[in-house]
Every structure is written in structure tokens, then in C-alpha cells.
Design a protein around this motif. Structure first.
Motif, PDB file in Angstrom:
ATOM      1  N   PHE A   1       0.942 -51.937 -65.233  1.00  0.00           N
ATOM      2  CA  PHE A   1       0.779 -52.436 -66.674  1.00  0.00           C
ATOM      3  C   PHE A   1       1.589 -53.946 -66.164  1.00  0.00           C
ATOM      4  O   PHE A   1       1.630 -54.897 -66.802  1.00  0.00           O
ATOM      5  N   GLN A   2       2.730 -53.383 -65.360  1.00  0.00           N
ATOM      6  CA  GLN A   2       3.013 -54.740 -65.080  1.00  0.00           C
ATOM      7  C   GLN A   2       2.557 -55.716 -64.028  1.00  0.00           C
ATOM      8  O   GLN A   2       3.039 -56.538 -64.967  1.00  0.00           O
ATOM      9  N   ASP A   3       1.453 -55.308 -63.225  1.00  0.00           N
ATOM     10  CA  ASP A   3       0.847 -56.367 -62.855  1.00  0.00           C
ATOM     11  C   ASP A   3       0.619 -57.403 -64.031  1.00  0.00           C
ATOM     12  O   ASP A   3       0.016 -58.017 -63.928  1.00  0.00           O
TER      13      ASP A   3
ATOM     14  N   SER B   1       3.303 -47.938 -64.833  1.00  0.00           N
ATOM     15  CA  SER B   1       3.618 -48.624 -64.906  1.00  0.00           C
ATOM     16  C   SER B   1       3.685 -49.643 -63.958  1.00  0.00           C
ATOM     17  O   SER B   1       3.376 -51.003 -65.099  1.00  0.00           O
ATOM     18  N   VAL B   2       3.507 -49.531 -62.554  1.00  0.00           N
ATOM     19  CA  VAL B   2       3.219 -50.488 -62.047  1.00  0.00           C
ATOM     20  C   VAL B   2       1.530 -51.264 -62.365  1.00  0.00           C
ATOM     21  O   VAL B   2       1.640 -52.440 -62.834  1.00  0.00           O
TER      22      VAL B   2
ATOM     23  N   HIS C   1      -0.428 -63.038 -67.947  1.00  0.00           N
ATOM     24  CA  HIS C   1       0.440 -64.565 -68.260  1.00  0.00           C
ATOM     25  C   HIS C   1       0.086 -65.580 -67.370  1.00  0.00           C
ATOM     26  O   HIS C   1       0.008 -66.605 -68.075  1.00  0.00           O
TER      27      HIS C   1
ATOM     28  N   SER D   1       4.494 -43.409 -62.960  1.00  0.00           N
ATOM     29  CA  SER D   1       5.379 -45.124 -62.556  1.00  0.00           C
ATOM     30  C   SER D   1       3.963 -45.642 -61.890  1.00  0.00           C
ATOM     31  O   SER D   1       4.081 -46.648 -61.647  1.00  0.00           O
TER      32      SER D   1
ATOM     33  N   PHE E   1      -0.323 -57.406 -66.992  1.00  0.00           N
ATOM     34  CA  PHE E   1       1.068 -57.756 -67.790  1.00  0.00           C
ATOM     35  C   PHE E   1       0.804 -59.571 -67.595  1.00  0.00           C
ATOM     36  O   PHE E   1       0.580 -60.505 -67.831  1.00  0.00           O
ATOM     37  N   GLN E   2       1.960 -59.360 -66.012  1.00  0.00           N
ATOM     38  CA  GLN E   2       2.089 -60.339 -65.487  1.00  0.00           C
ATOM     39  C   GLN E   2       1.007 -61.891 -65.224  1.00  0.00           C
ATOM     40  O   GLN E   2       1.341 -62.666 -65.080  1.00  0.00           O
TER      41      GLN E   2
END
Lengths: 704, 318
Positions: free
Chosen positions: A91-93, A88-89, A99, A85, A95-96
Motif C-alpha cells: 500500500f505504501q508503494d 503495508s509495503v 502520488h 507487513s 500510495f507513493q
């Protein structure tokens, strides 16, 4: 050239380098929203250690990455370190934020990502300092920059660099002494014994301590130049200020007692209240009518009223609503409001509001006792003052106005009136006169400044001192002077205090969030115009005011045009608000970002030779024909030129090669040159593949 | 190539065993020999000019002749003369010293211009005309002329047009202290010139002369030569610059020099090195320029120190 490394000594130098670098981090919490400073410093320490170990590059990268992730983990993530987890947090961070980065929305970058970049910067810096201290053994550049940095921080921000500069002084010079030893000892191989080193360091330290001691105890002159900050801030239109408390230097803010004005103050960004709604106007607290020669007080009768009564019925106005929440422990038993207060609503239903007819102070009560509101909603009217009407030849002021708003102290110097008459000479109406005086203060003679503003002595007049002596000051100086000057021309005025509109921190369609801080405390002037009312003016230099004046003649012009003019004005207003919001985006911590970019540029600049070498070697790695060899040879010449060994135009290749070989204590350049000559002058095919190793050796030898 | 080079090397060593410490002059003389040119040596007597020429002649097995120029020397003393043979009742040609392979023309500026030009015609044409009959000189014909410095009395300075005919002009100069000591040691018992033998045949020298003309001169090097020569024509201290004959001489000399270095191509360094020797005697200075033996050389060096050396075809001058 082979270099002897003495690791303990180098480590000492490197630690000093680390300490010097830490001085860059120390001011961060005070000037940005950086937290967790000890943690960052710790991670930086780990990075420095990793760099010092000079591990194979993959191991270093691995350790750096580990340190970086663990640092982020400590600050931001709650999941177990390196768990599914967690990743995933992360990578999400990432990625965002990538962007956001790509879209240029710097504002939206999350704290974690900014910290990530910051940690990356720390890692790069560790290498940079390693290069300076261990490889180049030169630190003066960084040292000087650190001093400049601390000086700038001390001058322009709230950071107090007094001890920092002393630490930097001692660490920097000690480091210089250590590195100087390292460089010198290269020439005296026999003199490398530890006892000589100890002597060297002891003498250096002794000199340093004496110098520092003398520096600290010696009497120092006061600053010879005025503080540049207020000037810069004024120039940028950022300055605000109001001083309403006791002795100098004081903290800016809103106070009750204004009988002794003057003295400097420090900016204070403590939030006072936030307002949500249609705003952008100055917040009025109260006005005062009696000028004492040193400040203002009030002697108007208390006449409570259900609404403020500033403007004539005929003044066009727009009804607006705004919600105010007062912050923390502010203790105002009255309400701030823009424009003309129509109605005040609080969650506590039993709250009563009394607005003083003269001062406009909106006191709040519950059961007859003063009550401090936390949140309240205001309905107010934003007036638009008809300039044409104000320009009409003055009618007589009503008695209740002349009674209260024209008084001046008997001992007021005549020079003030003379100046006012001089400025308004030839003007026949009140509006023009008021404007003339107002713009006089925006002229070049006056400077906005919040520090080193004198308090007038007994017998000195506050306005006279400002107008004729100092010409430096903040809103109180400007507003008081304007009010008093107008009164000498028999124009009724009063002195108003409150807050400017505050900082726009968020904006959506009709709703804008304003943050009003102590630094927004302000004072201005209201001038009475018969049949119009009390019209506010903004004499303070660097301030624009938020008041609407309608310059069009409503009676003669056709309605359509009028509309279009109004639309234009609206557009202008919108643009203005956009501008101000752009200015407000200063909230984004630009400077660490810029610092990062410039540091990266610096790193690239410092390592440019290495980078270029790598690039060139990589490019010509597979050269196997004469043409490629020619190009490779030219690159070598170019690189040598860049490193400061330029070939003279009148020099032949051989002469140049001999010179280079002499410089680098080799014969490679001559070997390479002969091959080049063979290809170029001999028109023959060479065997460049054999020489590529020599060529690479030569490239690697180059040092700036 | 390597064989030739080692042969040339042994020639140099051979000569060096006679002339001490003059390697540069030896190499330059051989350069002129290989380029089919002639050498003018300007120096005081007794510094080893004759020894060097004799050593060269011996090393290549050439016929050595010497002409001592005096004011009363006649052209026929150089070219040779036809004498009537009473027994056979025919005119018989007695060849003069110019019919040798290696000729030392000593103190060339001591004689009258008329006699000087007799030699100089031979230098340029490769033939002489005696009694209306043109006679070819030896195929290998190499003249080393010496002249006394112009400050000396009783000299007829060579005209510009005649100076132009020498490929190189050298100065011998006095030997260094150590070299002179070495000279004394060598001549103590017997003169070394008598002990050297030829290490190269005349034929192979002729072959080498042919090969020298095949040495490759890249365009940028040619441009470099022309640029240098052009600069002498516009130099502020020069009245008359170098003629195209000078450009040709510089290129030929550079080819021979490159050959001597064992290269099959000329590099700008060859040109740069040879330019002062090849061009300085072809420059006529302005009247107000302080004249000395080395002033021409100084000007050439001045030009070389500012002129851009061609690096690639694209970057070459002009």
C-alpha cells in the motif's frame, strides 16, 4: 448467430496467439531495463489461461488480481506473501506512486509500480488476444503489427530479430490458417470432421515450411537503402562515434592505434568512467600530429611537463574541479581531462603525472612504472577563446609549431587543397578560414553515419575518399578531413581524440554527474593561433562542441555591457544544459509507457462498440416516458450508424427498420420504429417501458 | 377503429374475389374514396377496371352508374336533362349518370373537351347546373375515370387543369400468368360480381370520410409533403410543377391511406408511397423530355430517392 465452439482447436489458436504476443516481450530486456522476463512470460501465460476459461467476471478479476500480486511478490517483496507487513509495503508503494503519477513525475515511479502497470497490460492483452482469436477470429491486424514491431526493434535497437521474424512468420501464418478454417467451416457445417481439419492444417504447415525454407535459403540482396538509424540519430543530435580498433565492423571506443582509419562500427553503451563536478566539456586524451594518408600517428619528441600547455597566458580561463572514477576493467595508463590540466590528485599519494608537451597525454606513474588510476581528482582551466584576437592578421607561427604540425603526405591529392582554397576564398584571417572549413562540414552534403563506411584501399587517401566520394562518415572522417584541409592552407593543426562530455545523469547545484560511455568516444581538431594557443574546433556533423569562444571585443566595449553579455551567455548556457538534461531524460523508458497507452487506446477502440452499448444501455435503463424513449431510439440509430448501418437521408424510418431487421434477422427494429412513430408522428403517449427489453436486445445485436 | 378496419378489410376481400391480384390498386381506390377524391385509371381496355369499380360500388351498397365516353356524347348525357311532361305540363328533370354514387367514366379522353368539362365540373364542385338550376350531387360521390394511353388515336387529351382534379392516377396493368389463370377459373361458371353483397353501408363510408379528415398529420410530415411538391417545381426536367392543390391532395390521400392502415396518424412512409400516384399526373414535363406514361412517376421517384425524410421536428427539411 449461434457459434459452435471447438475448444481444443480454439485453445490451439489461442496458444499460438500467446506465442505471437510473447514476441513482443522478448526484445524488452535488450532495449529497456526489464528483467525477470521468464517470470513475466509465465504470468502472461497464467493470465491467458484465466481468460480462456471464460469464468464469471468476478472470478476472473479475482484470479487476475491474485496473479498480479503474486507476480509482484516474486519480483519485489521479501515479506511473506499476503502477510500484514507485505500488504503495508504494497500500500505504501501504491500510495507513493499514485502520488507521483498525479504530479506527473514519471521519472520517480518505482520499479515495482511500473511492473504492476506492466502486468496490468499483460492482463489486458490476454483479453484482447482472446477477443481476436476466439471471438472475432481475426488476427491479421495483430500479426502485421507484430511483424512491424519486430522489424522496428531490429532496425533501431540492438535487438536481433532474425529468428524472431521467422518464428512470427510461422506462428502468424499458422494462426491465420487455423482461424480461416474456423470462419470457413461456419459455411460448411457438414465438413467439420477432424480429418478435413487435419488435412487443412497439414497443407498449411507444409506450405509454411516450404515458404520459410525457401525464404531462408534463397539468396538475398543487400539492403538497398542505407541504414536509416544513423541519419535519424544525427538528425536528433544523438549520434556519437569513434572507431579506433582493427577491422570492420568494430565496436566504438577509445583505442591507441589510429594508423588505419575507416570502416563502420557498432555503438557500445558500456560505461567508461563517471565524473562528478563542474563538467560539460570534452575529455581530451591525446593529440596526434602526422597524417599518413590512412590515419594518424605521432612523431613529436616526448617532453614531459608538469602541466598541459595549450593556451597562451593571455587567454581568460575559469578554474574548475572534477572527480573521475574509471569503470571496471578499462586499462588506461593516462588520464582524460577537459581544458587545460593544472593538477591531478589520486588517492594513491605516490602517483606522478607527466603531461606530454606535444600530445597532451597525461601519463600516470608510480615509481617510474605506468600505473592505471581508478579514481582521480582534476583541477583544470576552462578557457574562453578571444575571437577578436584570433581574427588578427596572422603573425608568424613559432618554429616548434611549423616543424610538427604542418606535414602532409607527399602523395596527398591536390584536389583537397583546391577545395580548401575554394572554401576559404577571400578570407584574410586564420580564424575565418578555420570557421569556413568547419561549417563546410556541417553543410547538407555530409551525412553522419557509423555503418558501411569504407576503409580506403592501398593508394587511396582517407580524406579524399570522404570529401569527394562517400561524404558519409563519423567523427574521424570529419576531424581528419578538417585538419588536413587546414594544413594544405599552411595552418598548423592537430588531431585530438578523447570523449565528449558524456551524458548528464544527475544534476544538483554545482555538482553534476556525467556518465561517459564507449559511445562517447570522439575526435576533433585543434588549430594553432599565435599568442592564443591550440584552439579546439568541432567539424563533426550533429555535434556542437563544448568550447567557449568569446566573440565580444573586450578592449573596446564598456565593462557593464560586457558583463551583461556574459550573463546572457550564462543564461543561454543554462538553457542549453536544461535542454540537454531534458534530452537525457530519455533514460526514462518512454516507449513501454507509450506502448501501454496506445495499447489501452487500441483496446478501447476495438471494444468501442461494447463500451458504447454498455454506456447506452446503462443510460436508458430507467426510461419510462416518451421523451426518454425518443432519446433511446435515437441512440440506437446512432449506434447502428456507427456500426456501419447508416440510415440514408431519403430512407423513411420504416424502410430503414425493415433493412435492419433483414440484416439482423429479427423484427425488433420494426416494433421499436412503430412505437417511435406513434410517439412522434402520432403525437401520442407510448408504452416504452414494455419495449425497453426489445430495445436492449436490438442494441446487443449490433455488431460492427 | 378496429371495427371500421375489419369492415374495410372485408370490403377489400370482397373486391379481391372479383378482381384478382390487384390488391394495391384496390387499396389505392379505397384511399381515394375515403379521401373524397376521384381516381383516374390509365390503361388499355379489358384489364378489369370496370369490374373493380362495380365491386367497390356493390361492397358499399352504392348506386353504380357508367358513362361510356364517345366523340358524340353531349354534356346533357352526363348531367341529365329536363323533359316536358305533357300530362302534368311541367319540365321534369331526368337525372344523368353523374347523379349516382359510384360513377365509372369510361374512356374519358374519347369525348370532346366540352363534355369532359361537364364531368370535371361535377368532380370539383360536387354539383351540376342544368337549365340554370344548380343541383347537388349525391353526398357520396366517387368517380373512377379511365383513359386510353395517349399514344392511342382519336383521343382528346385531358387538359392539365382537369387532370389536377383527380386525387390519384393508377395503372392497372395486365395480370400475371397465375392471376390470369385464376381469373379464368372464377368466371368459368358464373361471374363473381353477381355473387358479392355489400359489407359496408353508405352511411358508414360517409362517417369514415369524416374520420379520415381527423387523422393527425405531424408538422414534419407536412414539411415533407411541401418539400416534395417544391422539388417538382425546381426539377430540371419539369416545365410545370405540382400546384398547392397537389399538396392538399397528397396530404388528404395520406390521411386516408393511414386510416386504411388502421393508424390515427400519418407517417412519412404514407407520403412516400402515395406521392407517385398523387403527383405524377400533375407534372408537365419539358418538351424535350422523352414522354411516356411513366415519366411523371419516374421524376417523383427520383425526387423521393434524394429528398431527406424528416426524422424529428428539429431535423426536418426546411
Amino acid at each position: 448467430m449461434h457459434r459452435m465452439y471447438n475448444y481444443p482447436r480454439l485453445f490451439l489458436s489461442y496458444v499460438l496467439g500467446y506465442l505471437l504476443f510473447m514476441e513482443w516481450l522478448l526484445p524488452l530486456p535488450e532495449i529497456t531495463d526489464t528483467g525477470y522476463l521468464p517470470l513475466f512470460m509465465g504470468i502472461a501465460g497464467v493470465f491467458f489461461l484465466i481468460t480462456f476459461l471464460s469464468l464469471p467476471w468476478w472470478a476472473s478479476v479475482l484470479l487476475f488480481t491474485g496473479g498480479l500480486l503474486f507476480g509482484l511478490h516474486l519480483i519485489f517483496y521479501e515479506n511473506t506473501f499476503l502477510s500484514m507487513s507485505w500488504w503495508s509495503v504494497l500500500f505504501q508503494d501504491v500510495f507513493q506512486n499514485v502520488h507521483f503519477l498525479l504530479r506527473g513525475e514519471w521519472f520517480h515511479l518505482s520499479d515495482s509500480f511500473r511492473s504492476f502497470l506492466f502486468l496490468l497490460l499483460l492482463a489486458i492483452m490476454s483479453y484482447l488476444l482472446y477477443f481476436w482469436v476466439v471471438q472475432a477470429r481475426r488476427i491479421l491486424f495483430f500479426f502485421v503489427f507484430t511483424v512491424i514491431y519486430i522489424a522496428v526493434m531490429d532496425t533501431f535497437t540492438v535487438y536481433d530479430g532474425q529468428f524472431a521474424i521467422m518464428r512470427v512468420f510461422i506462428i502468424g501464418f499458422l494462426l491465420l490458417a487455423l482461424l480461416q478454417w474456423d470462419r470457413l467451416s461456419a459455411f460448411f457445417i457438414g465438413e467439420r470432421s477432424i480429418s478435413v481439419w487435419l488435412k487443412w492444417i497439414t497443407v498449411s504447415l507444409g506450405i509454411l515450411v516450404i515458404a520459410a525454407g525457401v525464404g531462408m535459403t534463397a539468396p538475398k540482396m543487400d539492403p538497398q537503402w542505407p541504414d536509416p538509424v544513423p541519419y535519424l540519430k544525427t538528425a536528433a543530435g544523438l549520434g556519437e562515434g569513434k572507431d579506433l580498433h582493427g577491422d570492420s565492423p568494430r565496436v566504438i571506443g577509445y583505442g591507441e592505434n589510429d594508423e588505419q582509419l575507416g570502416g563502420g562500427f557498432a555503438m557500445d553503451d558500456t560505461r567508461v568512467f563517471t565524473a562528478v563536478g563542474e563538467g560539460g566539456d570534452y575529455w581530451r586524451g591525446e593529440s596526434k600530429n602526422v597524417y599518413t594518408g590512412h590515419g594518424w600517428k605521432s612523431n613529436t619528441p616526448q617532453e614531459p611537463h608538469h602541466k598541459s600547455d595549450f593556451y597562451d597566458e593571455s587567454v581568460p580561463r575559469e578554474e574548475k574541479e572534477i572527480e573521475v572514477s574509471v569503470q571496471g576493467n578499462w586499462d588506461f595508463q593516462f588520464a582524460f581531462y577537459p581544458g587545460e590540466l593544472l593538477h591531478l590528485q589520486a588517492p594513491e599519494e605516490e602517483v606522478e603525472t607527466e603531461i606530454d608537451r606535444y600530445s597532451g597525454k597525461a601519463r600516470t606513474f608510480i615509481d617510474g612504472n605506468s600505473y592505471q588510476l581508478r579514481t582521480y581528482q582534476i583541477t583544470y582551466e576552462d578557457p574562453e577563446f578571444p575571437v577578436e584576437k584570433m581574427k588578427e592578421i596572422p603573425k608568424k607561427d613559432p618554429r616548434h609549431i611549423t616543424d610538427h604540425y604542418l606535414s602532409l603526405p607527399d602523395e596527398l591529392p591536390a584536389s583537397i587543397q583546391n577545395l580548401a582554397e575554394e572554401i576559404t576564398e577571400g578570407m584574410d584571417n586564420r580564424y575565418d578560414k578555420v570557421r569556413a572549413i568547419e561549417s563546410y562540414f556541417h553543410g547538407p552534403d555530409f551525412t553522419y553515419e557509423t555503418q558501411n563506411i569504407p576503409i580506403p584501399e592501398e593508394g587511396e587517401d582517407y580524406v579524399e575518399q570522404f570529401l569527394f566520394e562517400t561524404q558519409r562518415g563519423y567523427c574521424d572522417n570529419f576531424s581528419t578531413s578538417m585538419a588536413v584541409m587546414l594544413r594544405t592552407l599552411d595552418i598548423p593543426t592537430r588531431w585530438v581524440k578523447g570523449f565528449t562530455s558524456g551524458e548528464e545523469i544527475k544534476s544538483q547545484e554545482n555538482e553534476t554527474v556525467y556518465e561517459v560511455t564507449n559511445a562517447n568516444a570522439h575526435s576533433w581538431v585543434e588549430v594553432y593561433f599565435p599568442e592564443v594557443g591550440w584552439v579546439p574546433f568541432e567539424p563533426t556533423k550533429g555535434f556542437a562542441g563544448s568550447f567557449d569562444y568569446n566573440n565580444t571585443n573586450t578592449e573596446t566595449e564598456e565593462p557593464e555591457e560586457q558583463e551583461s553579455v556574459q550573463e546572457e551567455e550564462k543564461e543561454e548556457e543554462e538553457e542549453e544544459s536544461k535542454d540537454s538534461s531534458a534530452a537525457n531524460s530519455n533514460q526514462f523508458p518512454w516507449w513501454p509507457f507509450l506502448l501501454g497507452v496506445s495499447l489501452i487506446a487500441l483496446v478501447v477502440y476495438i471494444f468501442r462498440m461494447r463500451i458504447l452499448k454498455k454506456l447506452i444501455v446503462w443510460r436508458f435503463k430507467h426510461v419510462d416516458d416518451s421523451e426518454g424513449y425518443t432519446k433511446a431510439f435515437h441512440s440506437l440509430l446512432w449506434l447502428l450508424g456507427l456500426a456501419g448501418y447508416k440510415k440514408e437521408a431519403s430512407e423513411t424510418l420504416r424502410e430503414y427498420a425493415a433493412r435492419m431487421d433483414d440484416t439482423f434477422k429479427t423484427e425488433d427494429m420494426s416494433i421499436l420504429t412503430k412505437e417511435y412513430e406513434k410517439i412522434h408522428y402520432g403525437n401520442q403517449e407510448g408504452n416504452p417501458d414494455k419495449l425497453l427489453a426489445v430495445w436492449e436486445c436490438m442494441i446487443q445485436r449490433i455488431k460492427a | 377503429m378496429n371495427k371500421e378496419r375489419s369492415a374495410l378489410h372485408s370490403v377489400i376481400e370482397n373486391i379481391e374475389s372479383v378482381v384478382v391480384g390487384k390488391r394495391e390498386e384496390i387499396i389505392l381506390s379505397l384511399t381515394a374514396l375515403l379521401a373524397k377524391g376521384h381516381v383516374l385509371i390509365e390503361d388499355v381496355p379489358g384489364v378489369g377496371k370496370t369490374m373493380m369499380v362495380r365491386a367497390i360500388a356493390r361492397s358499399i351498397g352504392a348506386d353504380f352508374k357508367r358513362i361510356q365516353f364517345t366523340p358524340d356524347l353531349l354534356p346533357s348525357d352526363i348531367t341529365g336533362v329536363s323533359i316536358y311532361n305533357q300530362k302534368e305540363q311541367v319540365f321534369e328533370f331526368r337525372p344523368g349518370p353523374v347523379m349516382g354514387n359510384v360513377v365509372l367514366a369510361d374512356e374519358i379522353n374519347r369525348t370532346s373537351p366540352k363534355t369532359q368539362s361537364a364531368l370535371l365540373e361535377a368532380l370539383e364542385e360536387g354539383s351540376i347546373t342544368v337549365d340554370g338550376e344548380t343541383r347537388r350531387l349525391q353526398e357520396l360521390f366517387f368517380v373512377m375515370a379511365t383513359q386510353n394511353p395517349i399514344e392511342y388515336g382519336g383521343t382528346y387529351p385531358l387538359p392539365e387543369a382537369q387532370l389536377d382534379r383527380f386525387l390519384l392516377k393508377l395503372n392497372m396493368g395486365y395480370p400475371t400468368y397465375e392471376d390470369e389463370l385464376e381469373v379464368l377459373k372464377r368466371v368459368e361458371k358464373s361471374h363473381p360480381i353477381d355473387q358479392i353483397d355489400h359489407v359496408l353501408s353508405l352511411e358508414s363510408v360517409l362517417t369514415m370520410q369524416e374520420e379520415v379528415s381527423k387523422v393527425y398529420v405531424e408538422d414534419s410530415v407536412k414539411r415533407y409533403i411541401v418539400s416534395i411538391v417544391n422539388e417538382t417545381r425546381t426539377h430540371r426536367d419539369v416545365r410545370l410543377g405540382v400546384s398547392p392543390r397537389g399538396s392538399i391532395a397528397l396530404m388528404k390521400a395520406a390521411q386516408a391511406y393511414a386510416f386504411l392502415q388502421g393508424r390515427e396518424y400519418v407517417i412519412p412512409d404514407d407520403v412516400k408511397y402515395l406521392a407517385p400516384f398523387t403527383l405524377s399526373h400533375r407534372i408537365i414535363l419539358r418538351a424535350d423530355f422523352p414522354v411516356s406514361d411513366n415519366s411523371g412517376r419516374a421524376i417523383v421517384k427520383d425526387i423521393l430517392s434524394t429528398l431527406q425524410v424528416p426524422l424529428t421536428k428539429k431535423e426536418a427539411v426546411r
